[in-house]
Design an enzyme around this catalytic site. Structure first.
Site, mmCIF file in Angstrom:
data_model
loop_
_atom_site.group_PDB
_atom_site.id
_atom_site.type_symbol
_atom_site.label_atom_id
_atom_site.label_comp_id
_atom_site.label_asym_id
_atom_site.label_seq_id
_atom_site.Cartn_x
_atom_site.Cartn_y
_atom_site.Cartn_z
ATOM 1 N N GLY A 194 -1.495 3.971 3.307
ATOM 2 C CA GLY A 194 -1.534 3.728 1.834
ATOM 3 C C GLY A 194 -2.788 3.181 1.397
ATOM 4 O O GLY A 194 -3.389 1.771 1.194
ATOM 5 N N THR A 195 -3.784 3.905 1.124
ATOM 6 C CA THR A 195 -5.261 3.952 1.069
ATOM 7 C C THR A 195 -6.068 4.227 -0.139
ATOM 8 O O THR A 195 -5.509 4.743 -1.101
ATOM 9 C CB THR A 195 -5.609 4.684 2.327
ATOM 10 N N THR A 196 -7.302 3.880 -0.110
ATOM 11 C CA THR A 196 -8.330 4.502 -0.952
ATOM 12 C C THR A 196 -9.335 5.248 -0.108
ATOM 13 O O THR A 196 -9.934 4.364 0.462
ATOM 14 C CB THR A 196 -9.011 3.481 -2.071
ATOM 15 N N ASP A 207 -11.302 2.118 2.474
ATOM 16 C CA ASP A 207 -10.776 0.799 2.751
ATOM 17 C C ASP A 207 -10.321 0.605 4.219
ATOM 18 O O ASP A 207 -10.471 1.543 4.975
ATOM 19 C CB ASP A 207 -9.383 0.592 1.853
ATOM 20 N N LYS A 242 -10.396 4.211 8.827
ATOM 21 C CA LYS A 242 -9.927 5.379 8.507
ATOM 22 C C LYS A 242 -10.927 6.587 8.546
ATOM 23 O O LYS A 242 -10.686 7.790 8.145
ATOM 24 C CB LYS A 242 -9.481 5.330 7.155
#
Lengths: 275, 233
Positions: free
Chosen positions: B33-35, B50, B66
């Site tokens: 669940g990221t950017t 992130d 990541k």
């Protein structure tokens, strides 16, 4: 398709024949009572310190609202330098860690080397990903090998995280609070043990699924110190009576002896070679 | 082990468990669940992400990395299911490493991107993975390829992904210009990620940056208190 009356050696691996049946049963009855797996409802924690890794766990195993085992061992042996704490479904964590331990032992025997923590992690990740979350095992792997001190967590879907400290299980939020507050890189042995003890203690106090004693396992280059229990529960109850009953406690009312008629069908004699 | 390693998903249905002894989020799949973001510049690429991994509402890891190495000059940014993306990245890293040894030369970024696409498209029903493949090779220099959920493959000069990306499309459209140099790209990435992390609940933690060029890979971390500050009353 095999005949039902002929015995077939079962295929290797887990058997999921009942999963579809259980899902269908749950749909048939409102709140259908499918067998509930025994969950450990646990607090486990691990911390990397200067000379190695400290793992900690509570010792309560629950079956819904009843404590099924007050002295459950949640820190499993994987290899002489790697131990694994398991949270989630008790059977899944037991079997998974057993399988992992066997695989690594075979590797050790074949190569003559101590297994590395990354190997254990890769084997676990591979297996849990293949079963797509059906194996409910949340594992904390800690160990010391030639590349250093490592702490990993593997989730039931096969995701891996490498971190210096962590906690898992139903009591993990309480334990994590203590760890976040008290963790520093390169702790000494005694502060590290105290930190893990405090973290598990917080889990035991704040979570219904965790309780009883605290086990601690310290892994260093020199060896492993498995302290079980590190701290005993203050609410330990001493049994006031013995539950052993001697012969004669239950009176015999009647006795009936029926000799079984047996026929000798076949007699084979095999000589033992005692030479 | 065969050169064409295949992922064989067995059971994709979720087994429902009515036990309330363990909290809800332990039964949720771990999501990144990221950017994530990747930008090309003349001579290389800058990638950023992130560091938050969530299981439902709980942050399972607040310092996740990541930005995963696939090869010496090829990295990927992972978003979606943590397990799926880790598994795919491992498979592709293996396939690419094997391919590179066979060719006896560094692999192309386009090859890596196609390997990702092959896995993501074939198993599109079972996987939840949005990946940005970025790196440098001798033939085309710095390249960014986007492989979103579903298995499309497209090359873009700049690309954002993950749940937090929706909040920064406007920022990217207005602030990106072709012809930026490496430091400007770093700054743009850090700013964009910070803005997304401010607004998206599933993104947060620290900002991890990396720049990939012919010289090598340079990694940087911007801690929470060092992130650029934006005044919002």
């Amino acid at each position: 398709m095999a005949l039902s009356n002929s015995y077939e050696t079962p295929a290797p691996g887990f058997n999921f024949d009942n999963a579809a049946r259980n899902a269908a049963l749950e749909g048939l009855f409102d709140g259908g009572q499918t067998p509930k797996p025994l969950k450990t409802g646990t607090t486990i924690a691990g911390v990397v310190f200067k000379d190695g890794v400290v793992l900690g766990a509570d010792t309560r195993a629950t079956s819904s609202e009843v404590v099924a085992d007050k002295m459950c061992a949640k820190i499993h042996f994987i290899s002489p330098n790697i131990y694994c704490c398991g949270a989630g479904t008790a059977a899944d964590t037991e079997k998974t860690t057993d399988l992992l331990s066997s695989n690594l032992t075979i590797f050790s025997l074949n190569s003559g080397r101590n297994p590395r923590v990354v190997m254990a992690v890769n084997i676990l990740q591979d297996m849990l990903y293949r079963y797509h979350g059906q194996i409910g095992a949340n594992l904390i792997l800690g160990g010391v090998d030639c590349t250093g001190n490592h702490l990993y967590t593997v989730g039931p879907y096969g995701s891996v995280n490498k971190v210096p400290y962590l906690s898992m299980g139903s009591g993990d939020l309480a334990a994590l609070g203590i760890l976040e507050d008290g963790f520093k890189p390169d702790l000494e042995l005694e502060p590290a043990k105290e930190l893990v003890r405090a973290a598990i203690h917080a889990g035991i106090m704040s979570d219904l699924g965790s309780g009883s004693n605290i086990d601690i396992c310290v892994i260093t280059k020199q060896g492993v110190d498995y302290i079980r229990p590190y701290q005993e529960s203050q609410y330990k109850h001493n049994r006031t009576m013995k539950y052993k009953y001697g012969p004669g406690t239950t009176p015999v009312l009647t006795e009936k002896v029926v000799p079984l008629k047996l026929e000798v069908v076949q007699e084979t004699v095999q000589q033992m070679e005692t030479a | 082990m065969a050169a064409s390693s295949v992922m064989m998903p067995y059971f994709s249905q979720q087994v429902s468990s009515k036990s309330d002894m363990v909290p809800d989020w332990t039964r949720q799949e771990v999501s990144t669940g990221t950017t994530i973001m990747a930008v090309e510049y003349d001579g290389g690429v800058v990638i950023g992400a992130d560091s938050r991994t969530t299981t439902g509402a709980y942050i399972a890891n607040r310092v996740t990395d990541k930005l995963t190495r696939i090869h010496d000059r090829i990295y990927c940014c992972r978003s979606g299911s943590a397990a799926d993306t880790q598994a795919i990245a491992e498979v592709v890293a293996y396939q690419l490493g094997f391919h590179s040894i066979e060719l006896d030369e560094p692999p192309l970024v386009e090859t890596a991107a196609n390997l990702f696409r092959a896995s993501c498209y074939r198993y599109r029903e079972e996987l939840t993975a949005g990946i940005l493949v970025a790196g440098w090779d001798r033939r085309k220099g710095g390249q960014v390829y986007s492989v979103p959920i579903g298995g499309m493959l497209v090359r873009q000069p700049v690309s954002v992904g993950g749940s937090g990306s929706t909040y920064i499309y406007g920022f990217m459209d207005s602030n990106y210009k072709p012809g930026l140099n490496k430091d400007q790209c770093m700054e743009l990435t850090a700013t964009a990620l910070t803005l997304a992390m401010e607004r998206d609940g599933s993104s947060g933690g620290v900002v991890r940056l990396a720049s990939i060029s012919e010289e090598g890979v340079e990694r940087r971390v911007i801690l929470g208190n060092q992130l650029p500050k934006f005044s919002t009353h």
